[in-house]
Design a protein around this motif. Structure first.
Motif, PDB file in Angstrom:
ATOM      1  N   THR A  27       1.323 -12.408   1.659  1.00 32.92           N
ATOM      2  CA  THR A  27       0.930 -11.502   0.582  1.00 32.92           C
ATOM      3  C   THR A  27      -0.386 -10.844   0.944  1.00 32.92           C
ATOM      4  O   THR A  27      -1.254 -11.470   1.552  1.00 32.92           O
ATOM      5  CB  THR A  27       0.790 -12.242  -0.760  1.00 32.92           C
ATOM      6  N   ASN A  28      -0.520  -9.578   0.580  1.00 34.30           N
ATOM      7  CA  ASN A  28      -1.781  -8.881   0.817  1.00 34.30           C
ATOM      8  C   ASN A  28      -2.735  -9.014  -0.360  1.00 34.30           C
ATOM      9  O   ASN A  28      -3.844  -8.483  -0.327  1.00 34.30           O
ATOM     10  CB  ASN A  28      -1.514  -7.407   1.132  1.00 34.30           C
ATOM     11  N   SER A  29      -2.307  -9.714  -1.397  1.00 32.30           N
ATOM     12  CA  SER A  29      -3.182 -10.042  -2.519  1.00 32.30           C
ATOM     13  C   SER A  29      -3.763 -11.429  -2.293  1.00 32.30           C
ATOM     14  O   SER A  29      -3.181 -12.263  -1.593  1.00 32.30           O
ATOM     15  CB  SER A  29      -2.400 -10.021  -3.836  1.00 32.30           C
ATOM     16  N   HIS A  30      -4.900 -11.691  -2.892  1.00 33.41           N
ATOM     17  CA  HIS A  30      -5.542 -12.997  -2.748  1.00 33.41           C
ATOM     18  C   HIS A  30      -4.943 -13.966  -3.758  1.00 33.41           C
ATOM     19  O   HIS A  30      -5.025 -13.742  -4.961  1.00 33.41           O
ATOM     20  CB  HIS A  30      -7.053 -12.883  -2.951  1.00 33.41           C
ATOM     21  N   LEU A  31      -4.317 -15.040  -3.264  1.00 27.63           N
ATOM     22  CA  LEU A  31      -3.799 -16.054  -4.167  1.00 27.63           C
ATOM     23  C   LEU A  31      -4.942 -16.889  -4.732  1.00 27.63           C
ATOM     24  O   LEU A  31      -6.008 -17.003  -4.130  1.00 27.63           O
ATOM     25  CB  LEU A  31      -2.821 -16.966  -3.420  1.00 27.63           C
ATOM     26  N   ASN A  32      -4.677 -17.493  -5.862  1.00 28.80           N
ATOM     27  CA  ASN A  32      -5.678 -18.352  -6.501  1.00 28.80           C
ATOM     28  C   ASN A  32      -5.529 -19.762  -5.952  1.00 28.80           C
ATOM     29  O   ASN A  32      -4.671 -20.525  -6.386  1.00 28.80           O
ATOM     30  CB  ASN A  32      -5.476 -18.330  -8.015  1.00 28.80           C
ATOM     31  N   LEU A  33      -6.371 -20.123  -4.978  1.00 25.27           N
ATOM     32  CA  LEU A  33      -6.254 -21.435  -4.365  1.00 25.27           C
ATOM     33  C   LEU A  33      -6.622 -22.554  -5.331  1.00 25.27           C
ATOM     34  O   LEU A  33      -6.238 -23.702  -5.120  1.00 25.27           O
ATOM     35  CB  LEU A  33      -7.133 -21.514  -3.114  1.00 25.27           C
ATOM     36  N   SER A  34      -7.350 -22.240  -6.383  1.00 24.04           N
ATOM     37  CA  SER A  34      -7.708 -23.273  -7.355  1.00 24.04           C
ATOM     38  C   SER A  34      -6.503 -23.716  -8.166  1.00 24.04           C
ATOM     39  O   SER A  34      -6.543 -24.744  -8.835  1.00 24.04           O
ATOM     40  CB  SER A  34      -8.810 -22.769  -8.290  1.00 24.04           C
ATOM     41  N   ARG A  35      -5.420 -22.957  -8.114  1.00 26.69           N
ATOM     42  CA  ARG A  35      -4.190 -23.341  -8.814  1.00 26.69           C
ATOM     43  C   ARG A  35      -3.155 -23.921  -7.858  1.00 26.69           C
ATOM     44  O   ARG A  35      -1.992 -24.057  -8.186  1.00 26.69           O
ATOM     45  CB  ARG A  35      -3.609 -22.131  -9.548  1.00 26.69           C
ATOM     46  N   LEU A  36      -3.597 -24.228  -6.637  1.00 22.53           N
ATOM     47  CA  LEU A  36      -2.748 -24.856  -5.642  1.00 22.53           C
ATOM     48  C   LEU A  36      -1.564 -23.980  -5.253  1.00 22.53           C
ATOM     49  O   LEU A  36      -0.503 -24.469  -4.901  1.00 22.53           O
ATOM     50  CB  LEU A  36      -2.255 -26.227  -6.127  1.00 22.53           C
ATOM     51  N   PHE A  55      -5.673   3.943   2.665  1.00 23.55           N
ATOM     52  CA  PHE A  55      -5.399   2.546   2.346  1.00 23.55           C
ATOM     53  C   PHE A  55      -5.240   2.396   0.830  1.00 23.55           C
ATOM     54  O   PHE A  55      -5.917   3.060   0.047  1.00 23.55           O
ATOM     55  CB  PHE A  55      -6.551   1.641   2.795  1.00 23.55           C
ATOM     56  N   ASP A  56      -4.370   1.475   0.435  1.00 26.49           N
ATOM     57  CA  ASP A  56      -4.190   1.134  -0.970  1.00 26.49           C
ATOM     58  C   ASP A  56      -4.406  -0.356  -1.180  1.00 26.49           C
ATOM     59  O   ASP A  56      -4.485  -1.134  -0.221  1.00 26.49           O
ATOM     60  CB  ASP A  56      -2.779   1.514  -1.433  1.00 26.49           C
ATOM     61  N   GLY A  57      -4.471  -0.750  -2.447  1.00 24.53           N
ATOM     62  CA  GLY A  57      -4.553  -2.167  -2.789  1.00 24.53           C
ATOM     63  C   GLY A  57      -5.788  -2.842  -2.223  1.00 24.53           C
ATOM     64  O   GLY A  57      -6.870  -2.261  -2.131  1.00 24.53           O
ATOM     65  N   ALA A  58      -5.605  -4.119  -1.815  1.00 19.09           N
ATOM     66  CA  ALA A  58      -6.724  -4.907  -1.307  1.00 19.09           C
ATOM     67  C   ALA A  58      -7.321  -4.308  -0.042  1.00 19.09           C
ATOM     68  O   ALA A  58      -8.496  -4.547   0.266  1.00 19.09           O
ATOM     69  CB  ALA A  58      -6.262  -6.343  -1.038  1.00 19.09           C
ATOM     70  N   MET A  59      -6.543  -3.493   0.696  1.00 23.46           N
ATOM     71  CA  MET A  59      -7.048  -2.901   1.932  1.00 23.46           C
ATOM     72  C   MET A  59      -8.168  -1.895   1.699  1.00 23.46           C
ATOM     73  O   MET A  59      -8.903  -1.551   2.621  1.00 23.46           O
ATOM     74  CB  MET A  59      -5.895  -2.236   2.701  1.00 23.46           C
ATOM     75  N   ARG A  60      -8.321  -1.433   0.472  1.00 24.85           N
ATOM     76  CA  ARG A  60      -9.410  -0.495   0.179  1.00 24.85           C
ATOM     77  C   ARG A  60     -10.774  -1.168   0.221  1.00 24.85           C
ATOM     78  O   ARG A  60     -11.797  -0.490   0.197  1.00 24.85           O
ATOM     79  CB  ARG A  60      -9.178   0.164  -1.183  1.00 24.85           C
ATOM     80  N   ILE A  82      -3.091  12.235   3.209  1.00 25.64           N
ATOM     81  CA  ILE A  82      -1.751  12.797   2.996  1.00 25.64           C
ATOM     82  C   ILE A  82      -0.716  11.741   2.637  1.00 25.64           C
ATOM     83  O   ILE A  82       0.451  12.042   2.406  1.00 25.64           O
ATOM     84  CB  ILE A  82      -1.287  13.562   4.247  1.00 25.64           C
ATOM     85  N   GLY A  83      -1.135  10.517   2.586  1.00 17.38           N
ATOM     86  CA  GLY A  83      -0.286   9.395   2.213  1.00 17.38           C
ATOM     87  C   GLY A  83      -1.086   8.117   2.334  1.00 17.38           C
ATOM     88  O   GLY A  83      -2.212   8.130   2.840  1.00 17.38           O
ATOM     89  N   SER A  84      -0.533   7.006   1.880  1.00 17.69           N
ATOM     90  CA  SER A  84      -1.267   5.739   1.949  1.00 17.69           C
ATOM     91  C   SER A  84      -0.285   4.580   1.846  1.00 17.69           C
ATOM     92  O   SER A  84       0.891   4.755   1.505  1.00 17.69           O
ATOM     93  CB  SER A  84      -2.314   5.652   0.836  1.00 17.69           C
ATOM     94  N   ALA A  85      -0.787   3.383   2.119  1.00 15.97           N
ATOM     95  CA  ALA A  85       0.007   2.160   1.990  1.00 15.97           C
ATOM     96  C   ALA A  85      -0.938   0.986   1.820  1.00 15.97           C
ATOM     97  O   ALA A  85      -2.128   1.078   2.121  1.00 15.97           O
ATOM     98  CB  ALA A  85       0.896   1.962   3.224  1.00 15.97           C
ATOM     99  N   LEU A 121       1.857   1.174   7.350  1.00 20.69           N
ATOM    100  CA  LEU A 121       1.113   2.312   7.897  1.00 20.69           C
ATOM    101  C   LEU A 121       1.532   2.606   9.330  1.00 20.69           C
ATOM    102  O   LEU A 121       1.673   3.773   9.729  1.00 20.69           O
ATOM    103  CB  LEU A 121      -0.389   2.025   7.857  1.00 20.69           C
ATOM    104  N   ARG A 122       1.743   1.574  10.114  1.00 21.15           N
ATOM    105  CA  ARG A 122       2.172   1.781  11.501  1.00 21.15           C
ATOM    106  C   ARG A 122       3.489   2.547  11.559  1.00 21.15           C
ATOM    107  O   ARG A 122       3.655   3.456  12.386  1.00 21.15           O
ATOM    108  CB  ARG A 122       2.327   0.435  12.205  1.00 21.15           C
ATOM    109  N   GLU A 123       4.414   2.193  10.681  1.00 19.80           N
ATOM    110  CA  GLU A 123       5.704   2.882  10.677  1.00 19.80           C
ATOM    111  C   GLU A 123       5.558   4.330  10.204  1.00 19.80           C
ATOM    112  O   GLU A 123       6.248   5.228  10.702  1.00 19.80           O
ATOM    113  CB  GLU A 123       6.700   2.129   9.796  1.00 19.80           C
ATOM    114  N   MET A 124       4.663   4.569   9.260  1.00 21.24           N
ATOM    115  CA  MET A 124       4.420   5.934   8.797  1.00 21.24           C
ATOM    116  C   MET A 124       3.824   6.783   9.922  1.00 21.24           C
ATOM    117  O   MET A 124       4.198   7.942  10.120  1.00 21.24           O
ATOM    118  CB  MET A 124       3.499   5.914   7.577  1.00 21.24           C
ATOM    119  N   VAL A 125       2.893   6.167  10.680  1.00 24.55           N
ATOM    120  CA  VAL A 125       2.300   6.874  11.813  1.00 24.55           C
ATOM    121  C   VAL A 125       3.370   7.180  12.853  1.00 24.55           C
ATOM    122  O   VAL A 125       3.435   8.293  13.405  1.00 24.55           O
ATOM    123  CB  VAL A 125       1.169   6.035  12.440  1.00 24.55           C
ATOM    124  N   ALA A 126       4.223   6.217  13.137  1.00 29.93           N
ATOM    125  CA  ALA A 126       5.267   6.402  14.150  1.00 29.93           C
ATOM    126  C   ALA A 126       6.220   7.539  13.782  1.00 29.93           C
ATOM    127  O   ALA A 126       6.794   8.182  14.669  1.00 29.93           O
ATOM    128  CB  ALA A 126       6.044   5.107  14.341  1.00 29.93           C
TER     129      ALA A 126
END
Length: 286
Positions: free
Chosen positions: A130-139, A181-186, A204-207, A213-218
């Protein structure tokens, strides 16, 4: 507090691992009522409630994280006693959940896990991508392996290597517009360098994924800043010289929640993961 019963403790751990009483009953090969009875017996013996009873089922209370970590260590100790009684050295074993980004989960970590399996065959690692940060305090996971300028509050760990970036485009698209960049990558260092150079809305686009992003560039949709290790050997891409400073390289952290920092099994796994990353420093570099 009454004397602890290891058999009861196993049922508590089974509910934590399976995520539900029903899952634990299947795992342990007993009925639902037996699991509930064992949990109640354990909670009575320790004098505290481990799970919250909710409409969604039994949910581990957030402030019981250290208790569960200690319970897992007891399990490892019991296993070690059996093995030492048979004249064996106790191997690194058990189940550890590791969360990381999709880029590392798909392009690097399977190789690392294959190597670890050769040296610690009884260790079972689960990858949570996941590109989001999980809550490790909730195991939701015991360990995180994640690129970030600094560790979030509440986590402890080390950064054995950094991940280098460069600009890439499809052949003939050197002057195409930038992909953002979108999401946590910002919150990343490459975006902190690129964003001030773009007019508002100029991307002109984002991910929210470097693999996407690599596939969009390709496909020739635009230029993008990508981790070198996922782009340098892609024949569909060419590397561009845009003056990207070395400071955009991002540390890769191997970390856990601060309350689990002294758990011996997790210390050993963290050490193995850090060494595996050090061994791949050249691969992750520019």
């Amino acid at each position: 507090m009454h004397r602890l019963n290891w058999d009861d403790l196993q049922f508590v751990l089974a509910v934590v691992e399976a995520g539900s009483v029903a899952g634990a009953s299947r795992q342990m090969g007993v009925n639902h009522a037996t699991v509930l009875r064992r949990i109640a017996a354990f909670e009575e013996s320790v004098g505290t409630q481990v799970f919250d009873r909710t409409p969604r089922g039994y949910v581990l209370r957030p402030d019981r994280l250290r208790l569960i970590a200690a319970a897992r260590e007891v399990g490892q100790a019991v296993q070690s006693v059996h093995q030492l009684a048979q004249g064996l050295d106790a191997p690194l074993a058990g189940h550890v959940r590791v969360t990381s980004t999709d880029t590392l989960c798909q392009s690097l970590l399977p190789e690392i896990l294959a190597d670890l399996h050769q040296s610690a065959g009884e260790l079972r690692l689960s990858l949570i991508s996941t590109n989001s940060h999980l809550n490790l305090s909730r195991l939701e996971a015991e360990l995180t392996l994640r690129p970030a300028p600094v560790l979030p509050e509440g986590l402890v760990g080390e950064s054995p290597v950094s991940m280098a970036f460069a600009a890439y485009a499809a052949p003939g698209c050197n002057n195409a517009g930038w992909l953002g960049f979108d999401g946590a990558m910002r919150r990343s260092r490459p975006w902190a360098w690129l964003e001030p150079q773009l007019e508002p809305g100029a991307a002109i686009g984002s991910a929210d994924s470097f693999l996407v992003l690599r596939e969009m560039v390709a496909q020739g949709l635009g230029r993008a800043l990508l981790p070198c290790f996922i782009a340098r050997n892609d024949p569909r891409l060419v590397r561009l010289d845009v003056g990207l400073p070395p400071e955009t390289a991002t540390p890769i952290w191997v970390a856990c929640h601060e309350e689990l920092a002294d758990v011996p099994r997790l210390i050993r796994v963290r050490g193995l993961l850090c060494q595996a990353l050090r061994d791949r420093a050249a691969q992750l570099g520019p």
